[in-house]
Design an enzyme around this catalytic site. Structure first.
Site, short mmCIF file in Angstrom:
data_model
loop_
_atom_site.label_atom_id
_atom_site.label_comp_id
_atom_site.label_asym_id
_atom_site.label_seq_id
_atom_site.Cartn_x
_atom_site.Cartn_y
_atom_site.Cartn_z
N LYS A 152 0.85 -1.20 0.00
CA LYS A 152 0.00 0.00 0.00
C LYS A 152 0.87 1.24 0.00
CE LYS A 152 -2.26 1.57 3.66
NZ LYS A 152 -3.27 1.77 4.74
N GLN A 210 -12.86 8.28 10.50
CA GLN A 210 -12.55 7.03 11.18
C GLN A 210 -13.56 6.67 12.25
OE1 GLN A 210 -11.29 3.56 12.08
NE2 GLN A 210 -10.38 4.67 10.38
N ASP A 214 -16.45 15.87 20.01
CA ASP A 214 -15.63 16.55 19.01
C ASP A 214 -15.82 18.05 19.19
OD1 ASP A 214 -14.41 15.57 15.96
OD2 ASP A 214 -14.83 17.70 16.27
N LYS A 248 2.59 12.78 18.28
CA LYS A 248 1.15 12.70 18.55
C LYS A 248 0.90 11.87 19.82
CE LYS A 248 -0.57 13.26 13.82
NZ LYS A 248 -1.43 12.69 12.76
N SER A 292 -2.72 1.32 18.41
CA SER A 292 -2.76 0.90 17.01
C SER A 292 -2.07 1.92 16.12
CB SER A 292 -4.22 0.73 16.56
OG SER A 292 -4.30 0.53 15.17
#
Length: 338
Positions: free
Chosen positions: A81, A153, A174, A239, A306
């Site tokens: 990918k 997502q 959010d 992050k 993940s």
């Protein structure tokens, strides 16, 4: 009967659009396939070189190349990918933040069986990985799901996790009210769903964090006694969505040591030596095959870090390709060795 050499010399490459992926990549098929991919990785029947990066700070983005081969008892698959992450895309170009193209190849001879859009595929396989982790790490009766971040997502997180747990109530958090409203409208017929604060989302039985933040937004005080967290948003150095105390004190399961320490949720506290190998309880593949002896998930908070693995992409591509074959997909490029 011997095959005609002329017939042997011809092969066909299927061109797979984003719409094809959306129509043929069912979560009911994808989640167990992703679980099988993690098992193959743990059992040593998968090859996955480290993800390589091309950093483009002038465009606030990067490219990533992700090759893999995997073999299970029932099937094998290979491919690569090519994916980007450009956070400014939605505002500047009306394009997704993450886009990708995947070449799915026949391991027996290397021929590219399909070239497929991997944007939807990436979204769905990411959700499926969270579902696999949730199935193994969350309490069996989990019925509430909190999601922090209402971007693209978030949709696959709910779609996938509701496949393996009886989710009834969803709390979405959010800063963008329009995103929240679109998310609620998409699922209000199927779930009891409402907007909430970070703490309200984090106190659910299962929490998925899918934001690009670099300053942690979830603390241990926000969480329930048995919350399972899918930390999905951190995919680059710097992050971090969870305060360091969360990953240090929880049962911590990662997808891959090299990737998570480089660019996953734990990359910041790892680089500052606030956590070390003793804080990592297992990789998900170990949990899936039952080798995680140091992974007590019966009580307390659990975290799945993940980063997204190439084995997930290739496993997902196989699901799409098999479904398209069954549906008689016929948009082809024809290749010959002549």
């Amino acid at each position: 009967m011997t095959e005609d050499p002329a017939e042997q010399s011809l092969a066909e490459t299927t061109i797979v659009s984003s719409r094809d992926v959306e129509e043929h990549l069912e979560m009911a098929d994808l989640v167990p396939t992703i679980e099988a991919a993690f098992a193959a990785y743990e059992n040593g029947t998968a090859q996955m070189p480290p993800k390589s990066y091309i950093d483009l700070p002038q465009y606030n983005g990067d490219f990533r190349s992700m090759p893999a081969y995997l073999q299970t008892d029932d099937w094998q698959a290979a491919g690569i990918k090519w994916v980007n992450v450009h956070p400014d895309n939605p505002d500047q170009f009306a394009l997704p933040t993450v886009m990708g193209t995947l070449v799915y190849s026949d391991p027996r001879n290397g021929f590219p069986l399909a070239v497929m859009d991997a944007t939807k595929l990436t979204m769905k396989r990411t959700g499926a990985a969270a579902a696999v982790a949730t199935d193994h790490l969350a309490i069996p009766e989990a019925s509430t799901l909190g999601i922090i971040g209402a971007g693209v997502q978030s949709y696959s997180q709910l779609e996938a996790i509701s496949e393996i747990r009886p989710i009834e109530t969803v709390v979405i958090s959010d800063l963008d009210e329009d995103r929240i409203e679109r998310f609620i409208q998409a699922f209000e017929d199927d779930f009891e769903i409402r907007s909430g604060t970070v703490s309200e989302a984090a106190s659910c039985d299962v929490l998925s964090t899918v934001t690009p933040v670099e300053s942690p937004i979830v603390s241990m005080d926000d969480l329930g006694d048995h919350t399972h967290i899918n930390a999905m948003g951190a995919d680059a150095e710097g992050k971090q969505e969870l305060q360091t105390g969360v990953v240090r004190d929880a049962t911590l399961v990662i997808d891959d040591f090299e990737q998570t320490t480089h660019s996953g949720e734990i990359n910041v506290p790892w680089s500052t030596e606030e956590i070390d190998k003793r804080d990592i309880n297992a990789e998900l593949g170990e949990v899936v095959v039952g080798n995680a002896l140091d992974c007590d998930t019966a009580s307390g908070v659990t975290v799945f870090d993940s980063t997204g693995l190439a084995i997930q992409d290739i496993a997902a591509a196989r699901v799409v390709y098999q479904a398209l074959e069954g549906a008689g997909k016929d948009i082809k490029l024809t290749a010959s060795n002549q």
